[in-house]
Write an enzyme that holds these catalytic residues in place. Structure first.
Site, mmCIF file in Angstrom:
data_model
loop_
_atom_site.group_PDB
_atom_site.id
_atom_site.type_symbol
_atom_site.label_atom_id
_atom_site.label_comp_id
_atom_site.label_asym_id
_atom_site.label_seq_id
_atom_site.Cartn_x
_atom_site.Cartn_y
_atom_site.Cartn_z
ATOM 1 C CB CYS A 201 -0.466 2.398 4.127
ATOM 2 S SG CYS A 201 -2.104 1.684 3.593
ATOM 3 C CG ASP A 202 3.212 1.432 4.605
ATOM 4 O OD1 ASP A 202 2.565 1.592 5.527
ATOM 5 O OD2 ASP A 202 3.102 0.088 4.183
ATOM 6 C CB CYS B 108 -0.990 -0.112 1.424
ATOM 7 S SG CYS B 108 -1.951 1.558 1.437
#
Length: 312
Positions: free
Chosen positions: A138-139, A135
């Site tokens: 997300c990261d 992701c």
């Protein structure tokens, strides 16, 4: 002996736990089965920085423990177990847990999530949360001004490569075919970005690094006379080859799209079966974010409450 309950929640990610919190507060006495991955897909990442309420960020496992604790505070009955079969042709709905325990539920909230597809390399597991991610949204923030690689050749891969290019110093796009499958618009976006280097006809053999990912070993034109082993130095390795919604056990009764995502009514978590609702990534092929999953869990619980009030 068959157990009868008002509200059964299947899944323990942000959608499942949020549904449990709302259902409990509505006195639906929900029972939640955690499934194979307690806490959901988020527990496979490290720090969460884009969920409201945590200005300094929070460890993903701690955040999901907080979700669980809040559901337990309102007396949600949280149990270990996996749904192995269902019969949604009857009312109440019949659900089989671990191949043996039968439950009858007046309402069911499916929040089983979606699993990221991986290449199947042992190194993906070894470096999970230490350079391997599925992701970028997300990261990606953790790789500012660093070098990363994205695996995939479709729209998702191109979109994630473009997003990462806005943060990172360089992005490799590893594509096993000699062309991109992405739409023309996404292809142009990639080819026009000087930070993105597309490695056509490359397959990943493995990753290396002492504690965190430091590089990837690739093979170029595998099986051809000019096959070549290539090493690239990277700090992050992002999988963008798709997700598989965890909906297989429900497909006999629940309508899904061609990829397996559960179809719901516009703006509502209603499935084609009355009394069965879907929340989170199992019904979301687009966003796949924790905040979206939590919101849909809230909606599902409110719909379950409404359904039960109308079907006393």
């Amino acid at each position: 002996m068959t157990e009868r309950i008002k509200c059964l929640i299947i899944g323990s990610g942000p959608a499942g736990y949020t549904a449990a919190i709302y259902a409990s507060r509505a006195n639906l006495n929900p029972v939640l089965y955690e499934g194979m991955l307690c806490g959901g897909q988020l527990t496979q990442t490290t720090e969460i920085e884009n969920f409201p309420g945590y200005p300094e960020g929070i460890d993903a496992n701690i955040m999901m423990s907080d979700f669980r604790a809040q559901a337990e505070r309102f007396n949600t009955d949280i149990r270990s177990g996996v749904v192995t079969d269902v019969d949604f042709s009857v009312s109440p709905k019949k659900v089989i847990i671990d191949g043996e325990k039968e439950i009858e539920a007046d309402t069911v909230i499916i929040a089983t999530g979606a699993s990221a597809k991986y290449l199947g390399l042992a190194d993906e597991h070894k470096y999970m949360g230490k350079g391997v991610s599925a992701c970028a949204t997300c990261d990606g923030f953790f790789y500012r001004k660093k070098v990363v690689a994205v695996v995939g050749g479709g729209d998702t891969a191109c979109e994630e490569a473009s997003y990462l290019a806005s943060l990172c110093s360089k992005v490799y796009l590893i594509v096993r075919k000699p062309y991109l499958r992405a739409s023309k618009v996404m292809q142009e976006r990639v080819f026009n970005n000087e930070k993105i280097e597309v490695l056509f006809e490359h397959n990943t053999l493995g990753l290396y690094g002492e504690e965190f990912v430091e590089g990837a070993k690739l093979v170029k034109r595998k099986g051809e006379p000019d096959e070549e082993i290539v090493d690239i130095k990277i700090d992050g390795f992002f999988l963008a080859i798709g997700h598989h919604p965890n909906s297989d056990v429900f497909k006999k009764y629940i309508e899904t799209d061609e990829e397996g995502y559960i179809k719901t009514a516009p703006y509502r978590p209603l499935t084609n079966i009355e009394g069965v609702f879907a929340a989170g990534d199992v019904a979301d092929p687009i966003y796949r974010q924790a905040i979206c999953a939590a919101a849909s869990g809230c909606k599902a619980a409110m719909e379950a409450e409404k359904y039960l009030a109308l079907h006393k």
